[in-house]
Design a protein around this motif. Structure first.
Motif, PDB file in Angstrom:
ATOM      1  N   GLN A  83       0.833  -1.210   0.000  1.00  0.00           N
ATOM      2  CA  GLN A  83       0.000   0.000   0.000  1.00  0.00           C
ATOM      3  C   GLN A  83       0.868   1.260   0.000  1.00  0.00           C
ATOM      4  O   GLN A  83       0.602   2.220  -0.728  1.00  0.00           O
ATOM      5  CB  GLN A  83      -0.883   0.036   1.244  1.00  0.00           C
ATOM      6  CG  GLN A  83      -2.115  -0.816   1.225  1.00  0.00           C
ATOM      7  CD  GLN A  83      -2.943  -0.562   2.471  1.00  0.00           C
ATOM      8  OE1 GLN A  83      -2.399  -0.375   3.571  1.00  0.00           O
ATOM      9  NE2 GLN A  83      -4.257  -0.542   2.321  1.00  0.00           N
ATOM     10  N   ALA A  86       2.394   2.006  -3.388  1.00  0.00           N
ATOM     11  CA  ALA A  86       1.425   2.591  -4.316  1.00  0.00           C
ATOM     12  C   ALA A  86       1.112   4.040  -3.946  1.00  0.00           C
ATOM     13  O   ALA A  86       0.969   4.902  -4.826  1.00  0.00           O
ATOM     14  CB  ALA A  86       0.148   1.749  -4.328  1.00  0.00           C
ATOM     15  N   ALA A  87       1.013   4.319  -2.654  1.00  0.00           N
ATOM     16  CA  ALA A  87       0.701   5.676  -2.203  1.00  0.00           C
ATOM     17  C   ALA A  87       1.832   6.641  -2.524  1.00  0.00           C
ATOM     18  O   ALA A  87       1.602   7.782  -2.941  1.00  0.00           O
ATOM     19  CB  ALA A  87       0.414   5.673  -0.706  1.00  0.00           C
ATOM     20  N   GLU A  89       3.941   6.321  -4.949  1.00  0.00           N
ATOM     21  CA  GLU A  89       3.914   6.507  -6.396  1.00  0.00           C
ATOM     22  C   GLU A  89       2.883   7.577  -6.771  1.00  0.00           C
ATOM     23  O   GLU A  89       3.137   8.433  -7.640  1.00  0.00           O
ATOM     24  CB  GLU A  89       3.599   5.174  -7.081  1.00  0.00           C
ATOM     25  CG  GLU A  89       3.648   5.209  -8.593  1.00  0.00           C
ATOM     26  CD  GLU A  89       5.035   5.469  -9.152  1.00  0.00           C
ATOM     27  OE1 GLU A  89       5.120   6.114 -10.216  1.00  0.00           O
ATOM     28  OE2 GLU A  89       6.022   5.045  -8.518  1.00  0.00           O
ATOM     29  N   ARG A  90       1.724   7.548  -6.117  1.00  0.00           N
ATOM     30  CA  ARG A  90       0.695   8.555  -6.399  1.00  0.00           C
ATOM     31  C   ARG A  90       1.158   9.963  -6.002  1.00  0.00           C
ATOM     32  O   ARG A  90       0.757  10.952  -6.616  1.00  0.00           O
ATOM     33  CB  ARG A  90      -0.603   8.214  -5.649  1.00  0.00           C
ATOM     34  CG  ARG A  90      -1.345   7.026  -6.178  1.00  0.00           C
ATOM     35  CD  ARG A  90      -2.732   6.934  -5.568  1.00  0.00           C
ATOM     36  NE  ARG A  90      -2.714   6.711  -4.126  1.00  0.00           N
ATOM     37  CZ  ARG A  90      -2.672   5.513  -3.549  1.00  0.00           C
ATOM     38  NH1 ARG A  90      -2.619   4.415  -4.301  1.00  0.00           N
ATOM     39  NH2 ARG A  90      -2.674   5.399  -2.232  1.00  0.00           N
ATOM     40  N   ASN A  91       1.981  10.036  -4.972  1.00  0.00           N
ATOM     41  CA  ASN A  91       2.398  11.329  -4.420  1.00  0.00           C
ATOM     42  C   ASN A  91       3.774  11.781  -4.882  1.00  0.00           C
ATOM     43  O   ASN A  91       4.306  12.765  -4.379  1.00  0.00           O
ATOM     44  CB  ASN A  91       2.396  11.256  -2.889  1.00  0.00           C
ATOM     45  CG  ASN A  91       1.009  11.266  -2.287  1.00  0.00           C
ATOM     46  OD1 ASN A  91       0.450  12.317  -2.005  1.00  0.00           O
ATOM     47  ND2 ASN A  91       0.450  10.083  -2.069  1.00  0.00           N
ATOM     48  N   LYS A  92       4.368  11.095  -5.853  1.00  0.00           N
ATOM     49  CA  LYS A  92       5.785  11.321  -6.125  1.00  0.00           C
ATOM     50  C   LYS A  92       6.088  12.712  -6.678  1.00  0.00           C
ATOM     51  O   LYS A  92       7.158  13.268  -6.380  1.00  0.00           O
ATOM     52  CB  LYS A  92       6.345  10.240  -7.045  1.00  0.00           C
ATOM     53  CG  LYS A  92       5.913  10.296  -8.485  1.00  0.00           C
ATOM     54  CD  LYS A  92       6.619   9.188  -9.285  1.00  0.00           C
ATOM     55  CE  LYS A  92       6.218   9.186 -10.737  1.00  0.00           C
ATOM     56  NZ  LYS A  92       6.903   8.087 -11.481  1.00  0.00           N
ATOM     57  N   GLU A  93       5.186  13.307  -7.452  1.00  0.00           N
ATOM     58  CA  GLU A  93       5.483  14.643  -7.972  1.00  0.00           C
ATOM     59  C   GLU A  93       5.437  15.685  -6.862  1.00  0.00           C
ATOM     60  O   GLU A  93       6.226  16.635  -6.850  1.00  0.00           O
ATOM     61  CB  GLU A  93       4.538  14.998  -9.110  1.00  0.00           C
ATOM     62  CG  GLU A  93       4.726  14.132 -10.344  1.00  0.00           C
ATOM     63  CD  GLU A  93       6.186  14.022 -10.788  1.00  0.00           C
ATOM     64  OE1 GLU A  93       6.902  15.039 -10.767  1.00  0.00           O
ATOM     65  OE2 GLU A  93       6.616  12.905 -11.141  1.00  0.00           O
ATOM     66  N   GLN A  94       4.548  15.497  -5.936  1.00  0.00           N
ATOM     67  CA  GLN A  94       4.515  16.363  -4.758  1.00  0.00           C
ATOM     68  C   GLN A  94       5.783  16.192  -3.935  1.00  0.00           C
ATOM     69  O   GLN A  94       6.403  17.178  -3.492  1.00  0.00           O
ATOM     70  CB  GLN A  94       3.283  16.014  -3.918  1.00  0.00           C
ATOM     71  CG  GLN A  94       3.136  16.798  -2.627  1.00  0.00           C
ATOM     72  CD  GLN A  94       1.770  16.565  -2.022  1.00  0.00           C
ATOM     73  OE1 GLN A  94       0.773  17.019  -2.567  1.00  0.00           O
ATOM     74  NE2 GLN A  94       1.724  15.847  -0.914  1.00  0.00           N
ATOM     75  N   ILE A 204       1.318  10.452   4.498  1.00  0.00           N
ATOM     76  CA  ILE A 204       0.930   9.410   3.543  1.00  0.00           C
ATOM     77  C   ILE A 204       0.638   8.102   4.273  1.00  0.00           C
ATOM     78  O   ILE A 204      -0.346   7.409   3.969  1.00  0.00           O
ATOM     79  CB  ILE A 204       2.030   9.249   2.479  1.00  0.00           C
ATOM     80  CG1 ILE A 204       2.087  10.494   1.588  1.00  0.00           C
ATOM     81  CG2 ILE A 204       1.802   7.997   1.633  1.00  0.00           C
ATOM     82  CD1 ILE A 204       3.330  10.583   0.721  1.00  0.00           C
ATOM     83  N   GLU A 208      -3.132   6.989   3.825  1.00  0.00           N
ATOM     84  CA  GLU A 208      -3.268   6.146   2.645  1.00  0.00           C
ATOM     85  C   GLU A 208      -2.808   4.706   2.849  1.00  0.00           C
ATOM     86  O   GLU A 208      -2.682   3.963   1.869  1.00  0.00           O
ATOM     87  CB  GLU A 208      -2.495   6.777   1.477  1.00  0.00           C
ATOM     88  CG  GLU A 208      -2.974   8.185   1.128  1.00  0.00           C
ATOM     89  CD  GLU A 208      -2.341   8.730  -0.128  1.00  0.00           C
ATOM     90  OE1 GLU A 208      -2.193   7.974  -1.117  1.00  0.00           O
ATOM     91  OE2 GLU A 208      -1.969   9.925  -0.132  1.00  0.00           O
ATOM     92  N   THR A 209      -2.551   4.294   4.092  1.00  0.00           N
ATOM     93  CA  THR A 209      -2.162   2.901   4.341  1.00  0.00           C
ATOM     94  C   THR A 209      -2.888   2.371   5.570  1.00  0.00           C
ATOM     95  O   THR A 209      -3.468   3.129   6.351  1.00  0.00           O
ATOM     96  CB  THR A 209      -0.645   2.743   4.566  1.00  0.00           C
ATOM     97  OG1 THR A 209      -0.308   3.155   5.905  1.00  0.00           O
ATOM     98  CG2 THR A 209       0.166   3.542   3.564  1.00  0.00           C
TER      99      THR A 209
END
Length: 495
Positions: A83, A86-87, A89-94, A204, A208-209
Motif C-alpha cells: 500500500q 502505491a501511495a 507513487e501517487r504522491n511522487k510529484e509532490q 501518507i 493512505e495505508t
C-alpha cells in the motif's frame, strides 16, 4: 495540508508530525521555518516537537510492538508496505517538489531522491515476505547425544531512525521500511533542515495505508535534544543513523547504558586512486562531475584524487575543464546539475575549508568562492585544489561541498598509504587500464566498498557500509535486512 507557495515550483510540506496514528502539532503550537536554499526565503513551517512529544512517540511504538501482531504477521506487513509503495507513487510529484524546495537538489537529479526510494519500498516488501525467519539447521552433537537446532530471526523491537538532510526522503525510506518489514516499530526523527521529507511520509502513512497506530511515528523538531532523547530512551532497542561521525559517537555514548544495537553510516573522505596506466579522459571527467552533483553533499564522494606525478598536470587540466564548464544554478532549471548548499552554515563551512587548504599550501586551480552570478542562494563554485598536503585539514576533514583535493604520488604503495591515511573508511575508487591491477589496489584500501573503473558497488542487493570511523553495520542486501533482526537459537530433542 501541502501548499504551493508560488509559481516557482516551491512547495511546502505537511506541518504536522505523526504520533500514535494521529497527525498533530506540538502542544504549544510552536513552529520552525524551512528555508529554500536557492532563494534564502522561508518556504513554510513545520511543528517544533519537544522531548515530551518524542517520549509519547516512543511509548506508542513500544505499545505497538509489545501488544499487537505486527512483529508476527508477515503477510499483513507485506500488505501495508505494498500500500505504501502505491501511495508514494501517487504522491511522487509532490514529494519531488518538496525535495527541491527544502534540499535545493536540481530537479533533473531527483530520480535518486524520489523514484529510487519508492521502488525500495517494494523491494523490502518482497524480500521480507520471502525471507526464511525460521531455519532448521539439522542435528548437532551435544552433551549426552545429539540435538536438533533451529535458528529464528526475531524483530529487534523499537527502532529509532535519525536521518540527515542530504538525501532525506531516500534515507527516511532506507532507514524505516526494512525495519518495518522485519517486524519492528519505528520512531523517525528527520533532519532539522529537511523536516518535510519526514512529515510528508507520516501523512501518507496515516492517510493512505493500513499501517496501525504506533507502528511508524515521525517527530519533527528544531531542537538537538529531541534526537538525543530518542537515542537515550531505554524503551528503544536500536538506533539507525546516517550522518556525521561526531553525532555517531554521541549516539553510541547515549545508547551505551542500555547496550542499544546501533547501525551507523557516518562520514567519509574517499580517495580515487588513479594509476599511471589509466585512461584519464575516461576517469577524470566523471570524478569532477561526482564532486559537483548533489553540490558535493554526498558521503561516498571520492573527494581526494590521487594522481601519479608523471601525469599530474595532464590530469589537473581535465579536472579543471570539467569543473569550469559544470552547469551550476537554479535547481528548478532542468539544465542545471549543481544547486546550492543546503544552508548558509554549510556554505560557510565549505568556504572555510577551502581557505584552510590554501593557507596550508594548496594551489587553487579554479573556483574557491561564491559564484558572482548567484549572490542570492547558498551557492559555492566547483573548486579544484592541487598540491594538497595529505595531512592537512582539507585533506582529512569531510567537506560536503563541490571541492576536489588533488594529491600527487610517486609509487603505487605511496598512493595506497595516502588513501588509507584517514579516520574514515566508507568508500574508494581505483582506475587503471589493467583491471587485475586495479582490483589488487582496491583490496588494499581500508574501506567498506570501492568502485573499479567506473563499476558501481552501491545497490539494493549488495551490503553497504563503512570501516574505521565511517560506521557500524551494513545497509542493503540480505545483510542489511538482518541488521533489523535478532538471532534466536532453539534446541530440540533429536527425535
Amino acid at each position: 495540508m501541502t501548499t504551493v507557495q508560488s509559481d516557482s515550483g516551491v512547495l511546502a510540506g505537511d506541518p504536522r508530525m505523526l504520533i500514535d496514528g494521529e497527525l498533530q502539532l506540538t502542544g504549544s503550537g510552536a513552529m520552525f521555518d524551512v528555508i529554500h536554499p536557492a532563494s534564502e526565503q522561508v518556504a513554510g513551517q513545520v511543528t517544533d516537537g519537544t522531548v515530551d512529544d518524542m517520549a509519547r512517540a516512543v511509548g506508542a511504538a513500544r505499545r505497538a510492538f509489545d501488544t499487537t501482531e505486527w512483529s508476527r504477521d508477515v503477510e499483513f506487513r507485506y500488505h501495508c508496505l505494498t500500500q505504501l509503495h502505491a501511495a508514494l507513487e501517487r504522491n511522487k510529484e509532490q514529494l519531488r517538489r518538496i525535495t527541491v524546495t527544502e534540499v535545493g537538489c536540481p530537479v533533473s537529479l531527483t530520480g535518486a531522491h524520489i523514484e529510487s526510494p519508492i521502488e525500495e519500498v517494494a523491494h523490502w516488501a518482497e524480500l521480507g515476505r520471502k525471507f526464511e525467519y525460521l531455519e532448521d539447521t539439522g542435528l548437532h552433537d551435544a552433551i549426552g547425544g545429539q540435538t536438533r537446532r533451529l535458528i529464528h530471526w526475531d524483530a529487534v523491537g523499537v527502532v529509532g531512525a535519525i536521518t540527515p538532510w542530504n538525501v532525506p526522503f531516500y534515507l527516511n525510506i532506507a532507514e524505516t521500511t526494512p525495519a518495518l518489514m522485519a517486524g519492528n516499530t519505528v520512531v523517525l526523527k528527520p533532519a532539522q533542515l529537511t523536516p518535510w521529507a519526514g512529515s510528508e511520509l507520516g501523512r501518507i502513512v496515516a492517510e493512505e495505508t493500513d499501517i496501525p497506530a504506533g507502528v511508524l511515528n515521525v517527530v519533527t523538531s528544531n531542537a538537538n535534544e529531541v534526537g538525543a532523547a530518542l537515542s537515550a530512551d531505554p524503551r528503544v532497542d536500536m538506533i539507525t543513523f546516517t550522518g556525521s561521525t561526531a553525532t555517531g559517537r554521541a549516539i553510541l555514548a547515549a545508547g551505551a547504558a542500555t547496550v542499544k544495537r546501533t547501525l551507523l553510516e557516518l562520514g567519509g573522505k574517499s580517495a580515487h586512486v588513479v594509476l599511471d596506466d589509466a585512461d584519464l579522459t575516461a576517469a577524470l571527467p566523471m570524478a569532477a562531475t561526482l564532486a559537483c552533483v548533489m553540490s558535493g553533499q554526498s558521503c561516498v564522494l571520492p573527494s581526494r584524487i590521487l594522481l601519479p606525478r608523471s601525469r599530474y598536470e595532464e590530469g589537473l587540466a581535465i579536472l579543471q575543464a570539467t569543473m569550469e564548464g559544470f552547469p551550476v544554478g537554479d535547481p528548478w532549471d532542468p539544465s542545471k546539475l549543481q544547486g546550492p548548499q543546503i544552508s548558509a552554515g554549510q556554505r560557510d563551512k565549505v568556504l572555510g575549508l577551502i581557505a584552510s587548504g590554501i593557507d596550508s599550501g594548496a594551489r587553487l586551480v579554479t573556483g574557491g568562492g561564491v559564484p558572482p552570478e548567484f549572490p542570492t542562494g547558498y551557492y559555492v563554485q566547483p573548486t579544484l585544489l592541487a598540491d594538497v598536503d595529505p595531512d592537512s585539514q582539507v585533506a582529512q576533514e569531510e567537506i560536503f561541498g563541490p571541492v576536489l583535493c588533488v594529491i600527487p604520488y610517486d609509487t603505487e604503495d605511496e598512493a595506497i598509504a595516502i588513501a588509507n591515511n584517514s579516520i574514515y573508511g566508507l568508500s574508494g575508487q581505483v582506475s587503471s587500464a589493467d583491471e587485475d591491477r586495479a582490483l589488487k589496489v582496491a583490496l588494499r584500501l581500508r574501506t567498506g566498498s570501492a568502485n573499479i573503473n567506473g563499476g558501481q558497488h552501491f545497490g539494493l542487493t549488495s551490503p553497504f557500509g563503512g570501516s574505521k570511523q565511517s560506521g557500524l553495520g551494513r545497509r542493503n542486501g540480505v545483510h542489511g535486512f538482518q541488521e533489523y533482526l535478532e538471532l534466536k537459537t532453539l534446541g530440540l530433542p533429536a527425535n
